[in-house]
Design a protein around this motif. Structure first.
Motif, PDB file in Angstrom:
ATOM      1  N   GLY A  22       0.813  -1.212   0.000  1.00  0.00           N
ATOM      2  CA  GLY A  22       0.000   0.000   0.000  1.00  0.00           C
ATOM      3  C   GLY A  22       0.843   1.258   0.000  1.00  0.00           C
ATOM      4  O   GLY A  22       1.756   1.419  -0.813  1.00  0.00           O
ATOM      5  N   ARG A  23       0.540   2.175   0.913  1.00  0.00           N
ATOM      6  CA  ARG A  23       1.279   3.435   0.997  1.00  0.00           C
ATOM      7  C   ARG A  23       2.767   3.187   1.236  1.00  0.00           C
ATOM      8  O   ARG A  23       3.618   3.915   0.715  1.00  0.00           O
ATOM      9  CB  ARG A  23       0.697   4.299   2.124  1.00  0.00           C
ATOM     10  N   GLY A  24       3.092   2.153   1.991  1.00  0.00           N
ATOM     11  CA  GLY A  24       4.491   1.856   2.264  1.00  0.00           C
ATOM     12  C   GLY A  24       5.285   1.604   1.002  1.00  0.00           C
ATOM     13  O   GLY A  24       6.454   2.002   0.900  1.00  0.00           O
ATOM     14  N   SER A  25       4.670   0.957   0.009  1.00  0.00           N
ATOM     15  CA  SER A  25       5.385   0.698  -1.237  1.00  0.00           C
ATOM     16  C   SER A  25       5.733   1.995  -1.951  1.00  0.00           C
ATOM     17  O   SER A  25       6.790   2.117  -2.573  1.00  0.00           O
ATOM     18  CB  SER A  25       4.551  -0.205  -2.144  1.00  0.00           C
ATOM     19  N   GLY A  26       4.840   2.997  -1.853  1.00  0.00           N
ATOM     20  CA  GLY A  26       5.124   4.291  -2.459  1.00  0.00           C
ATOM     21  C   GLY A  26       6.295   4.982  -1.797  1.00  0.00           C
ATOM     22  O   GLY A  26       7.147   5.588  -2.471  1.00  0.00           O
ATOM     23  N   VAL A  27       6.356   4.921  -0.471  1.00  0.00           N
ATOM     24  CA  VAL A  27       7.479   5.528   0.247  1.00  0.00           C
ATOM     25  C   VAL A  27       8.772   4.811  -0.115  1.00  0.00           C
ATOM     26  O   VAL A  27       9.815   5.439  -0.345  1.00  0.00           O
ATOM     27  CB  VAL A  27       7.243   5.481   1.767  1.00  0.00           C
ATOM     28  N   ILE A  28       8.717   3.484  -0.171  1.00  0.00           N
ATOM     29  CA  ILE A  28       9.902   2.704  -0.523  1.00  0.00           C
ATOM     30  C   ILE A  28      10.393   3.078  -1.915  1.00  0.00           C
ATOM     31  O   ILE A  28      11.606   3.232  -2.146  1.00  0.00           O
ATOM     32  CB  ILE A  28       9.590   1.202  -0.414  1.00  0.00           C
ATOM     33  N   ASN A  29       9.478   3.243  -2.862  1.00  0.00           N
ATOM     34  CA  ASN A  29       9.877   3.647  -4.207  1.00  0.00           C
ATOM     35  C   ASN A  29      10.582   4.998  -4.183  1.00  0.00           C
ATOM     36  O   ASN A  29      11.582   5.199  -4.880  1.00  0.00           O
ATOM     37  CB  ASN A  29       8.659   3.712  -5.124  1.00  0.00           C
ATOM     38  N   GLY A  30      10.037   5.934  -3.383  1.00  0.00           N
ATOM     39  CA  GLY A  30      10.667   7.248  -3.287  1.00  0.00           C
ATOM     40  C   GLY A  30      12.066   7.175  -2.689  1.00  0.00           C
ATOM     41  O   GLY A  30      12.994   7.857  -3.140  1.00  0.00           O
ATOM     42  N   LEU A  31      12.231   6.363  -1.665  1.00  0.00           N
ATOM     43  CA  LEU A  31      13.554   6.178  -1.071  1.00  0.00           C
ATOM     44  C   LEU A  31      14.505   5.536  -2.068  1.00  0.00           C
ATOM     45  O   LEU A  31      15.672   5.940  -2.197  1.00  0.00           O
ATOM     46  CB  LEU A  31      13.445   5.315   0.185  1.00  0.00           C
ATOM     47  N   ASP A  32      14.023   4.533  -2.779  1.00  0.00           N
ATOM     48  CA  ASP A  32      14.860   3.804  -3.728  1.00  0.00           C
ATOM     49  C   ASP A  32      15.326   4.696  -4.868  1.00  0.00           C
ATOM     50  O   ASP A  32      16.461   4.575  -5.362  1.00  0.00           O
ATOM     51  CB  ASP A  32      14.077   2.605  -4.261  1.00  0.00           C
ATOM     52  N   GLU A  33      14.460   5.603  -5.308  1.00  0.00           N
ATOM     53  CA  GLU A  33      14.791   6.462  -6.439  1.00  0.00           C
ATOM     54  C   GLU A  33      15.928   7.428  -6.143  1.00  0.00           C
ATOM     55  O   GLU A  33      16.501   8.021  -7.060  1.00  0.00           O
ATOM     56  CB  GLU A  33      13.552   7.227  -6.901  1.00  0.00           C
ATOM     57  N   THR A  34      16.272   7.585  -4.879  1.00  0.00           N
ATOM     58  CA  THR A  34      17.432   8.426  -4.555  1.00  0.00           C
ATOM     59  C   THR A  34      18.725   7.777  -4.990  1.00  0.00           C
ATOM     60  O   THR A  34      19.745   8.462  -5.148  1.00  0.00           O
ATOM     61  CB  THR A  34      17.501   8.695  -3.040  1.00  0.00           C
TER      62      THR A  34
END
Length: 474
Positions: free
Chosen positions: A45-57
């Motif tokens: 859910g929302r956690g996957s979106g945050v993880i994607n944002g962290l990963d994109e760094t």
């Protein structure tokens, strides 16, 4: 490990563990200036979106991924096959504490503090979704622990990193609308069921879900699909309703730019539910379908400020200076700032600031931008956290800011609970006409420094919340 033993060990560890530079942890680690090693909790859910944002760094490696529901976490698990997978956050603490630099928590609201605090006390940086916590006491604890241990923190209200928030703050700080005396905020939430009865049917627990761990600190009950995967937000035992979901977004700009601090009083009114002709329902364990909350603050620069909240389709009064055909906010919500010299309107997340009457925009020379901008929007908020951990960059919503903001939001929820609270009148029974007394329908006076309601003691039971035996916070 048993929960009670885990809490005891975690408290003791706060005096022992500290962040170990990543380069001393093994040959496969590189210096922490290059990579942030993260343990993530609630990764669907929302956690996957945050993880994607962290990963994109490009600067984050996920050491562990933890979720009580294999179904919700499946895509994230597949994307990061080398990360260790867990259902129980305590096992991550036991086995990987010295391998991680930071945590990300995006579980349901009622488990934010239970998961984050042990790691924070072990000096791990913390990114925690909004609202920061489930109750006021937890927010105060999170703020204090972050300060005591000097860790980098960020609440997941991504609008705090947006250009819109900064532009609105610059305009207000420039004095263009004078001293602000009132702010109206609203949202289109809830977009999930609220004002509903607690489910009573026992249903089979879906394969892959550990229901007991999902409940965590909440009271034991049977599984029912009425709670998952998103509808938990509408029940007080797990969520914080429309205000908790969106208040940390929409109230962020007024809270920060006006330096609101603790509210001095709160008052609410909410939808009444009916289950028959003249038969009032008692759904007080569910957040109401709609509500209005009125918070009062006393500020040094602006004096007394009223902040009013509307949700569930309720809207504030339209400003007199709004031209025919013009609207306030956008489809998701917005805010209106009333000042002694004029009015400022903004959309959700404080985007698209504009002055009223709109003709004033033709004459307005916006102040030169002076607040540092964060590249990107949603992903920028996660990047801002990573840069804070690696380089000491100031984060947009660290807990010294977002903790008190969350307290103000949850003070509004306390007023909603007070409005909902009812007692049967003497000689009355459920189904009678006018059966209830409502002792909480009053202005709730708040002593923020001492974290106490001063005029109705029963409400203080909601300040700290309740925890299942063995899950108490220390």
């Amino acid at each position: 490990m048993q929960r009670r033993k885990f809490i005891k060990n975690a408290a003791a560890a706060s005096t022992v563990f500290s962040i170990v530079p990543s380069f001393v942890m093994g040959k496969n680690h590189v210096p922490p200036s290059d990579t942030l090693y993260v343990g993530a909790f609630g990764v669907g859910g929302r956690g996957s979106g945050v993880i994607n944002g962290l990963d994109e760094t490009g600067k984050v490696k996920f050491v562990t991924l933890c979720d009580v529901d294999d179904r919700r976490a499946a895509d994230t698990y597949k994307k990061y096959p080398k990360a260790k997978k867990y259902k129980d956050f305590r096992k991550v603490y036991d086995k990987h504490l010295n391998e991680i630099d930071a945590i990300m928590v995006a579980t349901p609201d009622h488990m934010h503090a239970s998961i984050a605090l042990p790691f924070m006390r072990a000096k791990k940086h913390a990114y925690v979704e909004k609202p920061l916590t489930h109750n006021i006491n937890e927010a105060r604890m999170m703020t204090q622990v972050a300060k005591e241990h000097g860790i980098v923190t960020q609440m997941g209200n991504q609008g705090a990193s947006s250009d819109g928030s900064r532009e609105a703050k610059e305009w207000i700080q420039s004095g263009i609308i004078g001293k602000v005396y009132k702010v109206d905020c609203w949202t289109n939430r809830p977009v999930w069921p609220q004002g509903v009865p607690v489910p009573t049917e026992k249903q089979p627990v879906p394969k892959g879900l550990d229901w007991d761990l999902w409940l965590g600190a909440a009271a034991q009950r049977d599984y029912n699909a009425a709670y998952l995967p998103f509808k938990w937000r509408g029940f007080w035992d797990f969520g914080t309703g429309a205000l908790g979901d969106m208040g940390c977004h929409i109230m962020e700009t007024p809270f920060g730019v006006l330096d609101l601090g603790y509210p001095t009083e709160a008052e609410a009114s909410c939808t009444t539910n009916w289950v028959g002709d003249f038969v009032e329902a008692d759904y007080s364990e569910s957040c109401p379908a709609s509500s209005i909350v009125r918070l009062k603050f006393n500020t040094e620069e602006h004096g007394d400020v009223a902040l009013n909240w509307y949700d569930g389709g309720l809207m504030p009064d339209l400003p007199d200076d709004l031209a025919d055909g013009e609207t306030i906010g956008d489809g998701g919500g917005g805010s209106v700032f009333y000042g002694t010299k004029g009015i400022l309107v903004a959309d959700t997340y404080s985007r698209n600031a504009r002055l009223l009457p709109s003709k004033n925009m033709d004459l307005f020379n916006a102040p030169a931008p002076y607040l540092k901008r964060i590249d990107g929007d949603v992903e920028g908020h996660q990047r801002n956290f990573v840069e804070g951990c690696l380089n000491g960059t100031e984060t947009s919503s660290d807990f010294k800011k977002s903790g008190p903001l969350t307290e103000a939001v949850l003070m509004g929820n306390l007023a909603i609970k007070a409005f909902q609270y009812k007692k049967l009148k003497e000689g009355k029974k459920l189904g009678d006409w006018d059966p209830f007394d409502y002792p909480g329908r009053r202005k709730i006076l708040w002593d923020g420094a001492n974290m106490k309601v001063t005029n109705w003691d029963l409400a203080n039971e909601w300040v700290k919340g309740k925890y299942r035996k063995g899950w108490e916070l220390k």
